[in-house]
Every structure is written in structure tokens, then in C-alpha cells.
Design a protein around this motif. Sequence first.
Motif, mmCIF file in Angstrom:
data_model
loop_
_atom_site.group_PDB
_atom_site.id
_atom_site.type_symbol
_atom_site.label_atom_id
_atom_site.label_comp_id
_atom_site.label_asym_id
_atom_site.label_seq_id
_atom_site.Cartn_x
_atom_site.Cartn_y
_atom_site.Cartn_z
ATOM 1 N N ALA A 142 36.546 37.874 50.670
ATOM 2 C CA ALA A 142 36.375 36.540 50.083
ATOM 3 C C ALA A 142 36.463 36.560 48.558
ATOM 4 O O ALA A 142 36.604 35.504 47.933
ATOM 5 C CB ALA A 142 35.027 35.951 50.505
ATOM 6 N N LEU A 143 36.398 37.761 47.970
ATOM 7 C CA LEU A 143 36.490 37.896 46.509
ATOM 8 C C LEU A 143 37.741 38.666 46.090
ATOM 9 O O LEU A 143 37.840 39.132 44.949
ATOM 10 C CB LEU A 143 35.240 38.577 45.965
ATOM 11 N N ALA A 144 38.699 38.794 46.994
ATOM 12 C CA ALA A 144 39.952 39.466 46.657
ATOM 13 C C ALA A 144 40.612 38.753 45.473
ATOM 14 O O ALA A 144 40.774 37.540 45.473
ATOM 15 C CB ALA A 144 40.895 39.461 47.862
ATOM 16 N N GLY A 145 40.937 39.525 44.453
ATOM 17 C CA GLY A 145 41.490 38.951 43.235
ATOM 18 C C GLY A 145 40.515 38.976 42.078
ATOM 19 O O GLY A 145 40.900 38.783 40.926
ATOM 20 N N CYS A 146 39.214 39.227 42.368
ATOM 21 C CA CYS A 146 38.231 39.421 41.294
ATOM 22 C C CYS A 146 38.687 40.625 40.460
ATOM 23 O O CYS A 146 39.363 41.527 40.977
ATOM 24 C CB CYS A 146 36.850 39.672 41.894
ATOM 25 N N ASP A 147 38.313 40.644 39.180
ATOM 26 C CA ASP A 147 38.799 41.711 38.297
ATOM 27 C C ASP A 147 38.602 43.095 38.907
ATOM 28 O O ASP A 147 39.533 43.897 38.995
ATOM 29 C CB ASP A 147 38.075 41.664 36.949
ATOM 30 N N ARG A 148 37.365 43.376 39.313
ATOM 31 C CA ARG A 148 37.035 44.646 39.950
ATOM 32 C C ARG A 148 36.021 44.397 41.054
ATOM 33 O O ARG A 148 35.277 43.416 41.022
ATOM 34 C CB ARG A 148 36.461 45.659 38.942
ATOM 35 N N LEU A 149 35.988 45.314 42.005
ATOM 36 C CA LEU A 149 35.017 45.252 43.095
ATOM 37 C C LEU A 149 34.494 46.667 43.316
ATOM 38 O O LEU A 149 35.277 47.590 43.534
ATOM 39 C CB LEU A 149 35.668 44.724 44.378
ATOM 40 N N THR A 150 33.177 46.850 43.237
ATOM 41 C CA THR A 150 32.599 48.170 43.484
ATOM 42 C C THR A 150 32.029 48.193 44.896
ATOM 43 O O THR A 150 31.206 47.342 45.270
ATOM 44 C CB THR A 150 31.547 48.548 42.424
ATOM 45 N N ILE A 151 32.469 49.151 45.683
ATOM 46 C CA ILE A 151 32.293 49.119 47.134
ATOM 47 C C ILE A 151 31.791 50.472 47.628
ATOM 48 O O ILE A 151 32.239 51.525 47.159
ATOM 49 C CB ILE A 151 33.644 48.779 47.816
ATOM 50 N N HIS B 43 43.621 46.064 59.456
ATOM 51 C CA HIS B 43 44.970 45.613 59.090
ATOM 52 C C HIS B 43 45.017 44.090 59.216
ATOM 53 O O HIS B 43 44.035 43.453 59.560
ATOM 54 C CB HIS B 43 46.012 46.300 59.960
ATOM 55 N N GLY B 44 46.163 43.524 58.918
ATOM 56 C CA GLY B 44 46.263 42.069 58.900
ATOM 57 C C GLY B 44 46.318 41.583 57.458
ATOM 58 O O GLY B 44 46.024 42.331 56.517
ATOM 59 N N PRO B 45 46.680 40.333 57.267
ATOM 60 C CA PRO B 45 46.858 39.808 55.905
ATOM 61 C C PRO B 45 45.547 39.734 55.121
ATOM 62 O O PRO B 45 44.491 39.450 55.678
ATOM 63 C CB PRO B 45 47.453 38.418 56.140
ATOM 64 N N LEU B 46 45.641 39.992 53.838
ATOM 65 C CA LEU B 46 44.496 39.864 52.930
ATOM 66 C C LEU B 46 44.948 39.012 51.745
ATOM 67 O O LEU B 46 45.477 39.521 50.763
ATOM 68 C CB LEU B 46 44.016 41.228 52.443
ATOM 69 N N PRO B 47 44.753 37.690 51.829
ATOM 70 C CA PRO B 47 45.224 36.815 50.754
ATOM 71 C C PRO B 47 44.333 36.864 49.521
ATOM 72 O O PRO B 47 43.143 37.176 49.599
ATOM 73 C CB PRO B 47 45.159 35.424 51.397
ATOM 74 N N ARG B 48 44.911 36.557 48.379
ATOM 75 C CA ARG B 48 44.145 36.447 47.135
ATOM 76 C C ARG B 48 43.242 35.215 47.225
ATOM 77 O O ARG B 48 43.679 34.133 47.586
ATOM 78 C CB ARG B 48 45.097 36.309 45.946
ATOM 79 N N LYS B 49 41.976 35.385 46.866
ATOM 80 C CA LYS B 49 41.015 34.289 46.897
ATOM 81 C C LYS B 49 40.649 33.777 45.500
ATOM 82 O O LYS B 49 40.256 32.626 45.342
ATOM 83 C CB LYS B 49 39.737 34.731 47.621
ATOM 84 N N LEU B 50 40.739 34.658 44.497
ATOM 85 C CA LEU B 50 40.393 34.257 43.138
ATOM 86 C C LEU B 50 41.651 34.256 42.270
ATOM 87 O O LEU B 50 42.388 35.243 42.248
ATOM 88 C CB LEU B 50 39.344 35.190 42.527
ATOM 89 N N GLN B 51 41.869 33.151 41.592
ATOM 90 C CA GLN B 51 42.999 33.007 40.682
ATOM 91 C C GLN B 51 42.462 32.754 39.281
ATOM 92 O O GLN B 51 41.547 31.952 39.093
ATOM 93 C CB GLN B 51 43.889 31.829 41.109
ATOM 94 N N ALA B 52 43.044 33.416 38.303
ATOM 95 C CA ALA B 52 42.612 33.236 36.914
ATOM 96 C C ALA B 52 43.293 32.008 36.329
ATOM 97 O O ALA B 52 44.497 31.999 36.117
ATOM 98 C CB ALA B 52 42.946 34.469 36.093
ATOM 99 N N ALA B 53 42.507 30.950 36.097
ATOM 100 C CA ALA B 53 43.051 29.743 35.477
ATOM 101 C C ALA B 53 43.162 29.955 33.967
ATOM 102 O O ALA B 53 42.498 30.812 33.388
ATOM 103 C CB ALA B 53 42.138 28.552 35.778
ATOM 104 N N ALA B 54 43.984 29.164 33.333
ATOM 105 C CA ALA B 54 44.155 29.261 31.883
ATOM 106 C C ALA B 54 42.901 28.766 31.176
ATOM 107 O O ALA B 54 42.216 27.858 31.647
ATOM 108 C CB ALA B 54 45.366 28.444 31.453
ATOM 109 N N SER B 55 42.612 29.378 30.032
ATOM 110 C CA SER B 55 41.468 28.946 29.232
ATOM 111 C C SER B 55 41.699 27.543 28.705
ATOM 112 O O SER B 55 42.811 27.193 28.311
ATOM 113 C CB SER B 55 41.255 29.910 28.067
ATOM 114 N N ASP B 56 40.625 26.710 28.699
ATOM 115 C CA ASP B 56 40.783 25.343 28.199
ATOM 116 C C ASP B 56 40.380 25.214 26.732
ATOM 117 O O ASP B 56 40.521 24.144 26.131
ATOM 118 C CB ASP B 56 39.980 24.351 29.056
ATOM 119 N N GLY B 57 39.850 26.309 26.172
ATOM 120 C CA GLY B 57 39.508 26.311 24.760
ATOM 121 C C GLY B 57 38.309 25.469 24.383
ATOM 122 O O GLY B 57 38.029 25.265 23.204
ATOM 123 N N VAL B 58 37.571 24.969 25.370
ATOM 124 C CA VAL B 58 36.413 24.121 25.101
ATOM 125 C C VAL B 58 35.190 25.001 24.859
ATOM 126 O O VAL B 58 34.829 25.836 25.695
ATOM 127 C CB VAL B 58 36.151 23.153 26.269
#
Length: 322
Positions: free
Chosen positions: A237-246, A258-273
Motif C-alpha cells: 500500500a506504500l509502494a512508491g514511498c522514498d524508502r521502506l525498511t522491512i 508474484h502478481g502485479p504491484l502497482p505504484r501507490k504513492l506519486q510525488a506531486a509537484a511542489s506548490d511553493g506555498v
Amino acid sequence: MTASPSKLDQLRDLSVVVADTGDADAIARLKPVDCTTNPTLVRKALDLPVYAPLIERELERAATLDGDVEQVARQVADRLTIGVGRTLAGLVPGRVSTEVDADLAFDTEATIAKARQFIEMYQDAGVSRERVLIKIAATWEGIRAAKELQREDIDCNLTLIFNRAQAIACAEAGVFLISPFVGRILDWSVARGETPATIDDDPGVRFVRDVYAEFKRRGSPTIVMGASFRSTAQIEALAGCDRLTISPELLEALDAEHGPLPRKLQAAASDGVASTPVDADAFVQAMAADPMATEKLQGGIAAFAKDLDMLRDTIAQRLRAR
């Protein structure tokens, strides 16, 4: 017919995989990029054959050290911690996280001094500071210590993260990496009869996703490393996080699936706020309003301190038996 890649292999393409163990054989077999240790793992390592020469060498050297048995045991524990870390650094291409004494968690200056000592010991052992992360509990005092250490180019891993204010304060301090604890947050909910209906409702998973999104929104370079997993479902559920310690057990399970492991976390662009900084008062207020984070932080520190005491006691017993 070519076998489909394991979920572990797929995960390596999405996140940096870190092994939460001091077991050299497991690390050599599972090939993580980084590894992380704590006194519990170092104590377990004392029973592994690969460390037998290190242990014997340090126990023999103990006879030349000043102080009573307990004082000498403390010195030997430090040397074994660095010795285990040096062994692990030879097995991974990345970094080894090494934990500062948990009983210093509320002492900024003592934490800084111990971190500097560990870095010097690593350098004397032939391991450069760029291969080490100093692991510190994310108290306000620990975060202040990490801020100073980062100025000295000593990279830090702030651990026992359970609250958003903790995470943001770490980012604002310029910490290299944080370790939010997924499983212990879930444990809190389950203990109160609040079992999530789906993995997306898991409070630990939701917390890491929120922190990750906030860091990316801010444009923070601080790495988010999910930690303390109870199941492969949490990891997936956290696939795509920067790092995962397991743990090795869950790494093995992922390697067998086996089977598909989709990316769950996507890095959005910074909004500068810009956001309101987390100062000492805001930190204290946020933790006081969060009984889960307060209990888990204090409990985690107490558990790590107990494990360190047990490591020192084990060494003292061996010294007395010689």
C-alpha cells in the motif's frame, strides 16, 4: 516460459528497499540497498556465527579498558554496535543506520556528543560518514540535535515518528530521513477495537501517505522511509514511498509472492506555498493533543532503552564469565 517478477523485485523499482536487521546472511541473500540496526538487533547478532570473531576480539580487548564491569560493558556495547555496522556496510551499497542511546532521547547535547563519537568510531573502522545514518528518537530535543548534526554533514534518521508535527519539524530541521512507524500506529487502533475495513483505511498507511504528500508539496528533500510493518499488504500500500525498511521475514514473503504491484504513492509537484513553522510550543501542543503519538513515542524510547540495557547486561555477564 519466464517466471513473472516477484513483488520484491517490483518493489525495488518503486522504492529503495532497506533491511531492518543485523543478520548478515539475510542481508547478503535479500540484497537491500540500506540496512538499519538497533540494540535489539545487535543483541540478536551476538548469537550469529558471522560475528563470533568480532565478539571474541572485543571481549579480549575489554581487559585493557578502565572502569568497573558495567562501565567496560558500555564501551564494549558501543564497539560491538560499530563492529556490526561495519560488517553490514560491507554488504550493502548504501547506508547503515546506527542508533544513538535511547536513554539520551531528551538530552540534545548528549545526543550530539554520542553521534559524533559513533561517526569517529566508524571512520576509525574505515567506514566514511557518507555510509552512516545516525538514528535518533524524534523528541523535540532529538530533532534539535539532528539539526546541529546535519550542519556538520552528519546525516540523521529520525525514528519513532507518529505525529504530523514530528515529521514536519524534522523536515524543517533539514533532517536527511524520517522513519514513520506504520505497524505501531495500527496496533494502537486495533487495541481499541478499531480494525480498519481495508488497507486504505489502515491509520499507519494513511499517516505515511499524508506525510509523503506534505513533504512533496513543500518540496522538502527529507526522505520518507516507512517502517514497522505488520504485513506485506501495508508495504504494498506504500509502494512508491522514498524508502521502506522491512524485516527479513516480510522481505522473504514479498520475494515469494508474484502478481502485479502497482505504484501507490506519486510525488506531486511542489506548490511553493509556505506553511507555519513548527516551533517548540507547537510541537508540544501537537503531541499533547495526540495520545497515540505520545504513548508510542515514550513507549518506543523506553523499549529501545531497555534493549540497550539488556545488551549491556549480556556483555557484562560474558565479561564476568571470562
